[in-house]
Design a protein around this motif. Structure first.
Motif, mmCIF file in Angstrom:
data_model
loop_
_atom_site.group_PDB
_atom_site.id
_atom_site.type_symbol
_atom_site.label_atom_id
_atom_site.label_comp_id
_atom_site.label_asym_id
_atom_site.label_seq_id
_atom_site.Cartn_x
_atom_site.Cartn_y
_atom_site.Cartn_z
ATOM 1 N N ILE A 1 4.986 -19.869 1.180
ATOM 2 C CA ILE A 1 4.407 -19.258 2.374
ATOM 3 C C ILE A 1 3.317 -20.156 2.932
ATOM 4 O O ILE A 1 2.753 -20.989 2.223
ATOM 5 C CB ILE A 1 3.869 -17.839 2.096
ATOM 6 N N GLY A 2 3.035 -19.981 4.215
ATOM 7 C CA GLY A 2 2.047 -20.824 4.880
ATOM 8 C C GLY A 2 1.134 -20.035 5.790
ATOM 9 O O GLY A 2 0.953 -18.817 5.636
ATOM 10 N N ALA A 3 0.590 -20.728 6.761
ATOM 11 C CA ALA A 3 -0.419 -20.173 7.672
ATOM 12 C C ALA A 3 0.026 -18.850 8.278
ATOM 13 O O ALA A 3 1.175 -18.698 8.703
ATOM 14 C CB ALA A 3 -0.739 -21.178 8.769
ATOM 15 N N GLY A 4 -0.899 -17.902 8.279
ATOM 16 C CA GLY A 4 -0.658 -16.601 8.875
ATOM 17 C C GLY A 4 -0.040 -15.582 7.944
ATOM 18 O O GLY A 4 0.082 -14.412 8.297
ATOM 19 N N HIS A 5 0.353 -15.994 6.737
ATOM 20 C CA HIS A 5 1.010 -15.082 5.806
ATOM 21 C C HIS A 5 0.021 -14.450 4.830
ATOM 22 O O HIS A 5 -0.969 -15.053 4.436
ATOM 23 C CB HIS A 5 2.112 -15.803 5.029
ATOM 24 N N LEU A 6 0.366 -13.241 4.424
ATOM 25 C CA LEU A 6 -0.376 -12.508 3.406
ATOM 26 C C LEU A 6 0.033 -13.026 2.040
ATOM 27 O O LEU A 6 1.227 -13.117 1.741
ATOM 28 C CB LEU A 6 -0.058 -11.010 3.513
ATOM 29 N N LEU A 7 -0.947 -13.368 1.227
ATOM 30 C CA LEU A 7 -0.707 -13.793 -0.149
ATOM 31 C C LEU A 7 -1.273 -12.731 -1.074
ATOM 32 O O LEU A 7 -2.490 -12.555 -1.151
ATOM 33 C CB LEU A 7 -1.368 -15.145 -0.428
ATOM 34 N N GLY A 8 -0.399 -12.003 -1.717
ATOM 35 C CA GLY A 8 -0.808 -10.991 -2.671
ATOM 36 C C GLY A 8 -0.647 -9.586 -2.147
ATOM 37 O O GLY A 8 -1.177 -9.264 -1.093
ATOM 38 N N TRP A 9 0.107 -8.779 -2.890
ATOM 39 C CA TRP A 9 0.235 -7.364 -2.586
ATOM 40 C C TRP A 9 0.023 -6.514 -3.828
ATOM 41 O O TRP A 9 -0.166 -5.303 -3.728
ATOM 42 C CB TRP A 9 1.594 -7.048 -1.964
ATOM 43 N N SER A 10 0.000 -7.112 -4.984
ATOM 44 C CA SER A 10 -0.083 -6.378 -6.244
ATOM 45 C C SER A 10 -1.392 -5.613 -6.407
ATOM 46 O O SER A 10 -1.459 -4.662 -7.183
ATOM 47 C CB SER A 10 0.105 -7.340 -7.421
ATOM 48 N N TRP A 11 -2.418 -5.988 -5.680
ATOM 49 C CA TRP A 11 -3.718 -5.322 -5.726
ATOM 50 C C TRP A 11 -3.643 -3.886 -5.220
ATOM 51 O O TRP A 11 -4.497 -3.066 -5.516
ATOM 52 C CB TRP A 11 -4.729 -6.097 -4.870
ATOM 53 N N LEU A 12 -2.604 -3.555 -4.454
ATOM 54 C CA LEU A 12 -2.496 -2.244 -3.825
ATOM 55 C C LEU A 12 -1.839 -1.209 -4.729
ATOM 56 O O LEU A 12 -2.086 -0.017 -4.594
ATOM 57 C CB LEU A 12 -1.712 -2.369 -2.516
ATOM 58 N N CYS A 13 -0.995 -1.650 -5.634
ATOM 59 C CA CYS A 13 -0.168 -0.748 -6.438
ATOM 60 C C CYS A 13 -0.568 -0.798 -7.907
ATOM 61 O O CYS A 13 -0.450 -1.851 -8.535
ATOM 62 C CB CYS A 13 1.299 -1.150 -6.314
ATOM 63 N N PRO A 14 -1.013 0.356 -8.455
ATOM 64 C CA PRO A 14 -1.345 0.367 -9.884
ATOM 65 C C PRO A 14 -0.141 -0.087 -10.697
ATOM 66 O O PRO A 14 1.001 0.213 -10.315
ATOM 67 C CB PRO A 14 -1.682 1.827 -10.160
ATOM 68 N N PRO A 15 -0.324 -0.840 -11.736
ATOM 69 C CA PRO A 15 -1.567 -1.121 -12.445
ATOM 70 C C PRO A 15 -2.335 -2.336 -11.926
ATOM 71 O O PRO A 15 -3.189 -2.874 -12.629
ATOM 72 C CB PRO A 15 -1.094 -1.361 -13.874
ATOM 73 N N CYS A 16 -2.042 -2.774 -10.719
ATOM 74 C CA CYS A 16 -2.756 -3.899 -10.082
ATOM 75 C C CYS A 16 -2.686 -5.167 -10.924
ATOM 76 O O CYS A 16 -3.695 -5.777 -11.272
ATOM 77 C CB CYS A 16 -4.200 -3.519 -9.754
ATOM 78 N N GLN A 17 -1.456 -5.568 -11.237
ATOM 79 C CA GLN A 17 -1.196 -6.828 -11.934
ATOM 80 C C GLN A 17 -0.233 -7.639 -11.088
ATOM 81 O O GLN A 17 0.705 -7.088 -10.497
ATOM 82 C CB GLN A 17 -0.570 -6.582 -13.309
#
Length: 133
Positions: free
Chosen positions: A50-66
């Motif tokens: 992924i590059g410019a303008g993209h979201l990096l990381g979604w695991s922080w939103l869903c328990p157990p947040c790993q």
């Protein structure tokens, strides 16, 4: 953006590893990041870059947040970093913002799942580039 922190990573820096605690996320400003999975006996396999303008990381939103994937900078990367706890607090305090953010994250999850599926089919599917039996 009041919660954003400008950060940078050198090429080849590991941003996070599969299974580690996910307590932040980024919006890539410049550069590119490879998302990878650990394949037993094979090591890491890149599933998407992924590059410019993209979201990096979604695991922080869903328990157990790993983290579900690992991430490595492919080039020098600049990004906006967000603390997951602070963002979750804003989502709770402002439901319209929370819904918009969750919708964006859900789209990202769908994109990552499709990319991972495609990459795994490349590696293990019957038409893959591996040696014939």
């Amino acid at each position: 953006m009041a919660l954003a922190l400008a950060v940078g990573f050198p090429a080849s820096a590991r941003l996070f590893e599969e299974g580690e605690r996910a307590d932040r996320f980024w919006v890539i400003r410049t550069g590119s990041v490879a998302l990878d999975i650990q394949i037993p006996g094979r090591g890491r396999a890149v599933v998407e870059t992924i590059g410019a303008g993209h979201l990096l990381g979604w695991s922080w939103l869903c328990p157990p947040c790993q983290w579900h994937l690992g991430a490595e900078a492919r080039s020098v990367v600049t990004a906006w970093e967000f603390d997951a706890s602070a963002v979750r607090e804003q989502c709770a305090a402002h439901p319209a913002f929370g819904l918009a953010l969750v919708t964006l994250v859900a789209e990202t999850i769908g994109d990552r799942l499709r990319a991972t599926r495609t990459r795994l089919l490349d590696l293990y599917g019957p038409l893959g580039g591996g040696p014939s039996a």
